[in-house]
Design a protein around this motif. Sequence first.
Motif, PDB file in Angstrom:
ATOM      1  N   ALA A  61      22.189 -55.188 -51.232  1.00 53.95           N
ATOM      2  CA  ALA A  61      22.062 -56.439 -51.631  1.00 53.95           C
ATOM      3  C   ALA A  61      22.139 -55.895 -53.843  1.00 53.95           C
TER       4      ALA A  61
ATOM      5  N   ALA B 286      26.076 -55.092 -54.600  1.00 57.27           N
ATOM      6  CA  ALA B 286      26.865 -56.592 -54.151  1.00 57.27           C
ATOM      7  C   ALA B 286      26.368 -57.409 -55.854  1.00 57.27           C
ATOM      8  N   TRP B 287      25.397 -57.399 -56.299  1.00 56.70           N
ATOM      9  CA  TRP B 287      24.726 -57.167 -57.737  1.00 56.70           C
ATOM     10  C   TRP B 287      25.151 -56.443 -58.639  1.00 56.70           C
TER      11      TRP B 287
ATOM     12  N   ARG C 105      34.166 -55.739 -57.714  1.00 53.23           N
ATOM     13  CA  ARG C 105      32.717 -56.404 -57.640  1.00 53.23           C
ATOM     14  C   ARG C 105      32.669 -57.193 -56.823  1.00 53.23           C
ATOM     15  N   THR C 106      31.927 -57.491 -56.239  1.00 49.98           N
ATOM     16  CA  THR C 106      31.953 -58.689 -55.443  1.00 49.98           C
ATOM     17  C   THR C 106      31.925 -59.938 -55.604  1.00 49.98           C
TER      18      THR C 106
ATOM     19  N   LEU D  33      30.568 -64.360 -55.783  1.00 54.55           N
ATOM     20  CA  LEU D  33      29.074 -64.490 -56.067  1.00 54.55           C
ATOM     21  C   LEU D  33      28.556 -64.971 -54.997  1.00 54.55           C
TER      22      LEU D  33
ATOM     23  N   ARG E 158      27.783 -61.862 -53.405  1.00 48.87           N
ATOM     24  CA  ARG E 158      26.545 -61.863 -53.526  1.00 48.87           C
ATOM     25  C   ARG E 158      25.085 -62.448 -53.047  1.00 48.87           C
TER      26      ARG E 158
END
Lengths: 159, 435
Positions: free
Chosen positions: B87, B90-91, B211-212, B214, B217
């Motif tokens: 988590a 991901a952010w 980059r993940t 949205l 995320r």
Amino acid sequence: MLQKTIRAFALFSGFVLFGLMLITVYSVVMRYAFNAPPLFTLDLSRMMLIPVAVTGLAYCGWTSGHIAVDLIGTFGRPKLVRMSDIVVRCLCAWMVGLWTYKLIDLAIDSQEVGNATNMVQIPHYPFVWIMVASCGLFAIVFIGLMIRSIKGKEDPRTS
Amino acid sequence: MSATLAGLIGLGALFFLLAFRTPVAIAMMVVGVVGIWVLNGWQASMSTLVDESFVIASTYELIVIPLFVLMGNFATISGMSADLYRAAYAWVGHWRGGLASATIASCAGFAALSGSSVASAVTMGRVSLPEMRRYNYDNRLATGCIAAGGTLGILIPPSTGFVIYAILTEESIGRLFLAGVLPGILLTILFMISIYIQTRINPTLGPAGPRTDLPGRVKALVDAGAMIGIVVIVIGGIYGGIFTPTEAAGVGAFLAFLLALIRQKVNYDSMSTVLLQTIRTSALAFLILIGAHIFNPFLALTQIPSDLAELLAGLELPRYVIMLILMAAYIVLGTFLEGFAMLVLTLPIVHPLILALGYDPIWFGVVMVIVLEMGLISPPVGVNVFVVKGVAEDVPLKQIFSGIVPFWIAMAVCLIILLIFPQIALFLPNTMISG
């Protein structure tokens, strides 16, 4: 044999802790869901904490879990470290042995006087005897560690 | 023999025993028993030995220690640490140094389930180090952030450090837990700023990850929802006056156990490992508390703590100067004394002084725990550093210590901020519903 006994004591302590967790949850559920807070849980929890607190002492000692400041180990020669370990473990065995001996007095007194918890009268003495057994085993662990130091063996680390 | 002389001899004997590797708790017991015997007789000494040990082993409030340790160990086997890291990754993983920031954030999250710095460092180190290596992170940044992030374990509640402080000073465990929340968040942010500055100066230290999107995320956050739910129930329950800290610990441990059960992580081996580790940690904490409760009456008989408090208060130095001297002394002590040892050995002397100077003992508890954290990553003892070394065996200790320096500075900044704005620590405990 010693190692198995130490592990058995620690596992017993662990299962008591698991029971303590269930009793705590039961108490919360009864209070909020049924508006019936059970009276016995406070006393029982206090007494159940005793095996949790002391029955694992031997396991902690046997697996080198106790906190010590290692100044001599950093700066001293190996022979000096070994000698000091023998003396320190002898001192620890004496201290814990004395503690055990005096706890026997407390257990006998508690049984004779009939000391018990306030609300539901759980007698203290069986739990004091658990303390006696646990501290006795802890003293034996220090004697075992002292003998290992005399023989020049490494500390056991059984996790 | 005068009481003061007996006290000074006792303190000398204590440090002599400690220097020769006597377990801290046993050293305190020996000095306490002999000291009380000299000052008050054999009967008083033996009464203290058995009565204090029985009282400590049957104190209801202390159930909080093994139950929170149990909760942390169930959280470890349930795989929540990996969810947390995913988590956080991901952010913030796409930032420069983002994996290190994700490690810090997940350490902070795990700290809310575990009261142990060592457990936080080991658990998050195993999850995050392989990822940081995959993206060619510099060893210094990778290991430094794990060691520093792990220290959040004893600041963000539940914290064994706070429980021991509370018992030794007779403060409220719940208030101390809440006092750790905002400083814990502040320190987490300061660690992240430190990573940002480091990677800004030298971008090769921590390249950005992919980059993940949205939905990814949000999914990662939902996957970590169980852990977040447990934290909210435990901390929110204490803050809202729904649970006592002991009840919160029991409910938290039960929920973590249920989660491990649902995820099919509970079997005989994992269960016995969890129980044995919990009992090992708990026995250590209880023996230290018993030792402290035998040593402290001896110290009180000598009147050294009150004399010292009077002496320092009589120096007419500004109180913040005394506080700075105390902090400096603690930072030096932390370089060679283990955190808990430092706590139990010094609190009987320092706590009366803090009260005499008019400082809030809850605020001081937070300050003290941050100083303990600094000790956890300071050479030569630095327990967390050796824990990280166990996870990253090929990284030399020197590199780990050099990677820690920026985080150590961040902790010092946090201390200064707390000195200037004590309200950061005191806001939540002063607004909690019952406490």
